[in-house]
Design a protein around this motif. Structure first.
Motif, PDB file in Angstrom:
ATOM      1  N   ARG A 163       0.829  -1.209   0.000  1.00 54.83           N
ATOM      2  CA  ARG A 163       0.000   0.000   0.000  1.00 54.83           C
ATOM      3  C   ARG A 163       0.857   1.250   0.000  1.00 54.83           C
ATOM      4  NH1 ARG A 163      -4.365   0.323   4.404  1.00 54.83           N
ATOM      5  NH2 ARG A 163      -5.353   1.712   2.874  1.00 54.83           N
ATOM      6  N   ARG A 164       1.952   1.209   0.757  1.00 57.27           N
ATOM      7  CA  ARG A 164       2.854   2.371   0.793  1.00 57.27           C
ATOM      8  C   ARG A 164       3.479   2.608  -0.572  1.00 57.27           C
ATOM      9  NH1 ARG A 164       5.105   6.008  -0.143  1.00 57.27           N
ATOM     10  NH2 ARG A 164       6.681   7.213   1.012  1.00 57.27           N
ATOM     11  N   GLU A 165       3.909   1.529  -1.222  1.00 56.65           N
ATOM     12  CA  GLU A 165       4.516   1.666  -2.546  1.00 56.65           C
ATOM     13  C   GLU A 165       3.488   2.143  -3.569  1.00 56.65           C
ATOM     14  OE1 GLU A 165       6.321  -2.072  -3.392  1.00 56.65           O
ATOM     15  OE2 GLU A 165       8.045  -1.724  -2.068  1.00 56.65           O
ATOM     16  N   GLU A 166       2.238   1.763  -3.375  1.00 56.64           N
ATOM     17  CA  GLU A 166       1.192   2.143  -4.314  1.00 56.64           C
ATOM     18  C   GLU A 166       1.037   3.656  -4.420  1.00 56.64           C
ATOM     19  OE1 GLU A 166      -3.204   0.399  -5.104  1.00 56.64           O
ATOM     20  OE2 GLU A 166      -2.972   1.440  -3.193  1.00 56.64           O
ATOM     21  N   ILE A 167       1.137   4.357  -3.279  1.00 60.93           N
ATOM     22  CA  ILE A 167       0.914   5.805  -3.340  1.00 60.93           C
ATOM     23  C   ILE A 167       2.144   6.568  -3.823  1.00 60.93           C
ATOM     24  CG2 ILE A 167      -0.927   5.806  -1.619  1.00 60.93           C
ATOM     25  CD1 ILE A 167       1.110   6.925   0.393  1.00 60.93           C
ATOM     26  N   LEU A 174      -2.930  11.207  -6.077  1.00 63.87           N
ATOM     27  CA  LEU A 174      -3.888  12.281  -6.328  1.00 63.87           C
ATOM     28  C   LEU A 174      -5.316  11.777  -6.202  1.00 63.87           C
ATOM     29  CD1 LEU A 174      -4.422  15.200  -7.179  1.00 63.87           C
ATOM     30  CD2 LEU A 174      -4.257  14.461  -9.568  1.00 63.87           C
ATOM     31  N   ASN A 175      -5.574  10.569  -6.675  1.00 60.83           N
ATOM     32  CA  ASN A 175      -6.899   9.982  -6.567  1.00 60.83           C
ATOM     33  C   ASN A 175      -7.295   9.807  -5.107  1.00 60.83           C
ATOM     34  OD1 ASN A 175      -9.309   8.630  -7.595  1.00 60.83           O
ATOM     35  ND2 ASN A 175      -8.357   6.731  -6.919  1.00 60.83           N
ATOM     36  N   TYR A 176      -6.354   9.345  -4.280  1.00 60.34           N
ATOM     37  CA  TYR A 176      -6.621   9.197  -2.854  1.00 60.34           C
ATOM     38  C   TYR A 176      -6.961  10.552  -2.233  1.00 60.34           C
ATOM     39  CZ  TYR A 176      -5.186   4.330  -2.082  1.00 60.34           C
ATOM     40  OH  TYR A 176      -5.119   2.968  -2.037  1.00 60.34           O
ATOM     41  N   ARG A 177      -6.182  11.545  -2.539  1.00 57.12           N
ATOM     42  CA  ARG A 177      -6.409  12.874  -1.961  1.00 57.12           C
ATOM     43  C   ARG A 177      -7.749  13.451  -2.391  1.00 57.12           C
ATOM     44  NH1 ARG A 177      -2.575  17.401  -2.014  1.00 57.12           N
ATOM     45  NH2 ARG A 177      -3.907  17.901  -0.269  1.00 57.12           N
ATOM     46  N   ASN A 178      -8.141  13.191  -3.635  1.00 62.24           N
ATOM     47  CA  ASN A 178      -9.428  13.678  -4.116  1.00 62.24           C
ATOM     48  C   ASN A 178     -10.596  12.989  -3.415  1.00 62.24           C
ATOM     49  OD1 ASN A 178      -8.251  15.491  -5.897  1.00 62.24           O
ATOM     50  ND2 ASN A 178      -8.293  14.053  -7.620  1.00 62.24           N
TER      51      ASN A 178
END
Length: 205
Positions: A163-167, A174-178
């Protein structure tokens, strides 16, 4: 924990009140009992009692006499200019948060993001001694905080690493932040645009 540090503990009605009693016995001052009202609770398959749609989160500080951090103005801005109450209406875990695998008690990023924004400042250290799939670490990274996670199950350590590598993928980040609406209220006072070393978990590979 620093003298002005605070601790957050989540649970259900089965255990949360016993934990609150233990915290009090240890000298902690309970600041709030947050009720997390899930906007999309799972259905009650048995149809023999009310559908479980809430969990509780204790917020306590280490010392009764040492002031704690609380980002009042930010929480007020997130709550449309009104004082934020101790009832948070947030979704349960969403499908997009399980892209790297599943954890049986995984918490949603929206919940951990709000907790972190409420009680820490930029560059603060956050410890999660039961890191699981490292949702706390992902939220800390997105909020510009430093993180140390402890997890004894190797499979979950691997999940947290993935999961860490994914971001690191900027489109995914950016998708997560949105998707995390609370992050839209951050400004330069609270947020570093692209933290690079805020994830402090030591991984055995």
């Amino acid at each position: 924990m620093k003298e002005n540090g605070t601790i957050w503990i989540s649970g259900t009605h089965h255990n949360i009140f016993a934990i609150a009693n233990l915290l009090t016995e240890l000298g902690y001052k309970i600041l709030n009992v947050i009720t997390w009202a899930k906007t999309n609770p799972p259905p009650n398959i048995s149809c023999r009692f009310f559908t479980y749609s809430t969990e509780f989160i204790l917020w306590a500080r280490k010392s009764p006499k040492v002031p704690h951090k609380y980002n009042y103005e930010l929480m007020k801005a997130i709550n449309e200019g009104k004082q934020m109450t101790d009832v948070w209406r947030l979704p349960a875990i969403c499908r997009w948060e399980k892209s790297c695998g599943k954890h049986p008690t995984q918490k949603p990023l929206a919940l951990l993001t709000r907790i972190i924004l409420a009680s820490t400042n930029e560059n603060d250290w956050i410890l999660d001694p039961f890191a699981g799939s490292s949702t706390t670490g992902i939220a800390a990274n997105l909020c510009g905080r430093r993180f140390l996670g402890i997890e004894k199950e190797f499979n979950f350590v691997s999940l947290g690493r993935d999961r860490r590598e994914e971001i690191n993928n900027q489109d995914i980040r950016l998708n997560y932040r949105n998707k995390l609406s609370d992050l839209s209220f951050l400004n330069q006072k609270f947020f570093v645009q692209e933290p690079t070393d805020y994830y402090g978990m030591d991984l055995p590979f």
